[in-house]
Design an enzyme around this catalytic site. Structure first.
Site, mmCIF file in Angstrom:
data_model
loop_
_atom_site.group_PDB
_atom_site.id
_atom_site.type_symbol
_atom_site.label_atom_id
_atom_site.label_comp_id
_atom_site.label_asym_id
_atom_site.label_seq_id
_atom_site.Cartn_x
_atom_site.Cartn_y
_atom_site.Cartn_z
ATOM 1 N N HIS A 37 0.846 -1.211 0.000
ATOM 2 C CA HIS A 37 0.000 0.000 0.000
ATOM 3 C C HIS A 37 0.875 1.251 0.000
ATOM 4 O O HIS A 37 0.558 2.247 -0.670
ATOM 5 C CB HIS A 37 -0.874 0.045 1.264
ATOM 6 C CG HIS A 37 -1.908 -1.037 1.350
ATOM 7 N ND1 HIS A 37 -1.917 -1.972 2.352
ATOM 8 C CD2 HIS A 37 -2.980 -1.307 0.571
ATOM 9 C CE1 HIS A 37 -2.950 -2.790 2.184
ATOM 10 N NE2 HIS A 37 -3.609 -2.407 1.111
ATOM 11 N N GLN A 153 -9.131 -7.721 -10.447
ATOM 12 C CA GLN A 153 -9.806 -6.516 -9.948
ATOM 13 C C GLN A 153 -9.390 -5.291 -10.761
ATOM 14 O O GLN A 153 -10.220 -4.459 -11.148
ATOM 15 C CB GLN A 153 -9.464 -6.311 -8.467
ATOM 16 C CG GLN A 153 -9.889 -4.953 -7.919
ATOM 17 C CD GLN A 153 -9.661 -4.830 -6.422
ATOM 18 O OE1 GLN A 153 -10.471 -5.299 -5.662
ATOM 19 N NE2 GLN A 153 -8.577 -4.193 -6.009
ATOM 20 N N SER A 186 -2.764 -7.796 3.359
ATOM 21 C CA SER A 186 -3.216 -7.556 4.735
ATOM 22 C C SER A 186 -3.601 -8.869 5.396
ATOM 23 O O SER A 186 -3.511 -9.024 6.615
ATOM 24 C CB SER A 186 -4.424 -6.612 4.736
ATOM 25 O OG SER A 186 -4.097 -5.426 4.056
HETATM 26 O O1 PAF Z 1 -8.306 -4.055 -3.198
HETATM 27 C C1 PAF Z 1 -8.960 -3.639 -2.220
HETATM 28 O O2 PAF Z 1 -8.420 -3.358 -1.161
HETATM 29 C C2 PAF Z 1 -10.465 -3.503 -2.351
HETATM 30 O O3 PAF Z 1 -11.004 -4.487 -3.163
HETATM 31 C C3 PAF Z 1 -10.901 -2.099 -2.839
HETATM 32 C C4 PAF Z 1 -10.402 -1.808 -4.232
HETATM 33 C C5 PAF Z 1 -10.387 -1.038 -1.875
HETATM 34 C C6 PAF Z 1 -12.431 -2.023 -2.865
HETATM 35 O O4 PAF Z 1 -12.977 -2.281 -1.615
#
Ligand code: PAF
Length: 281
Positions: A37, A153, A186
């Protein structure tokens, strides 16, 4: 740096920023920040005037029996890390703020959501697309940054952003790995020491696949069969999927080429881990 919890207050902050002619970069997360992150935030710091971090464990992207309750949370520590990373504002709403009583609108992306995580987690991408679209509407970022670890995603969010004509630059950042190869997540904190060791099987499978391809193997089914055999030697591993797909369509491939991505999802107890990587180049 401040933390805003209400949608109204966030919209007011965004309006003031836009009126002042500032550009906004958004890093959407579910919190419990790790180095991966932080690399997204570093990139975000370089890209816009103002950097917003959203932290929201989104209930609509978790299915029944999944780890919504177990998902790690630590807003205090996240705030310290965000401050050090140069974040200008944290948006950390609660579920009632994002999905108030009577909430009834969802975003569905077709096609590329049907394979991989879309097949094994029905409704997952509907939840992801809904919340990301809401975050985009509330925060109106010029740029939004996501990690490549969630390969599908990222592809789905690119599709949604393009299909809905959202004027947002979507940036994907490389996977961050621990020194021993485990992709940062995480969820790793929920692994016992022994299962964390077993989870190295994912990055090792990627390395094995690349070796097989480098040695001239191009048959995707045969490569996958060997990887399954290797991962199944770990006593607690329960394979969700191991697939080789085209990087854009996310359809399964029969034979390896420059567009081939290996994608893996494996459970270790109640913790489900994913990983991916290109097989050539
Ligand atoms: O990747 C993530 O942490 C989640 O899927 C996101 C993109 C924040 C959506 O809740």
């Amino acid at each position: 740096m401040d933390t805003i919890k209400s949608v109204n207050a966030m919209q007011q902050w965004v309006n003031a920023a836009k009126t002042a002619g500032k550009t906004i970069t958004l890093v959407p997360t579910m919190g419990f920040l790790h180095q991966g992150h932080l690399s997204l935030l570093d990139e975000g710091r370089k890209r816009g005037d103002l950097l917003v971090l959203s932290i929201f464990v989104n209930p609509t992207q978790f299915g029944q029996g999944e780890d919504f309750e177990e998902y790690p949370r630590d807003l205090g520590k996240d705030s310290q890390l965000a401050l050090a990373a140069g974040v200008d504002m944290i948006f950390a709403p609660d579920a009632g703020e994002m999905y108030p009583r009577g909430y009834a609108t969802y975003v569905d992306v077709e096609g590329i959501t049907t394979n991989l995580c879309g097949a094994s987690r029905p409704g997952h991408f509907r939840g992801v697309c809904t919340v990301v679209n809401k975050l985009f509407n509330i925060i109106q970022p010029d740029t939004a940054i996501f990690g490549n670890k969630d390969f599908q995603q990222l592809a789905v969010i690119r599709r949604m952003t393009s299909d809905l004509n959202l004027p947002i630059d979507i940036v994907g950042m490389p996977i961050h790995r621990e020194a021993d190869g485990l992709a940062m997540s995480s969820r790793n904190v929920n692994l016992s020491t022994e299962r964390r060791q077993q989870a190295l099987a994912l990055s090792q499978a990627l390395a094995q696949a690349r070796q097989l391809v480098a040695a001239g193997n191009t048959d995707a089914t045969a490569i996958i069969a060997q990887l399954k055999k290797s991962i199944n030697t770990q006593p607690d591993a329960r394979i969700d999927y191991i697939q080789i797909c085209h990087q854009l369509t996310l359809e399964d491939q029969d034979s390896i080429n420059a567009d081939s991505v290996l994608l893996l999802a494996v459970h270790f107890g109640s913790t489900r881990l994913i990983d991916n990587g290109f097989l050539l180049g």
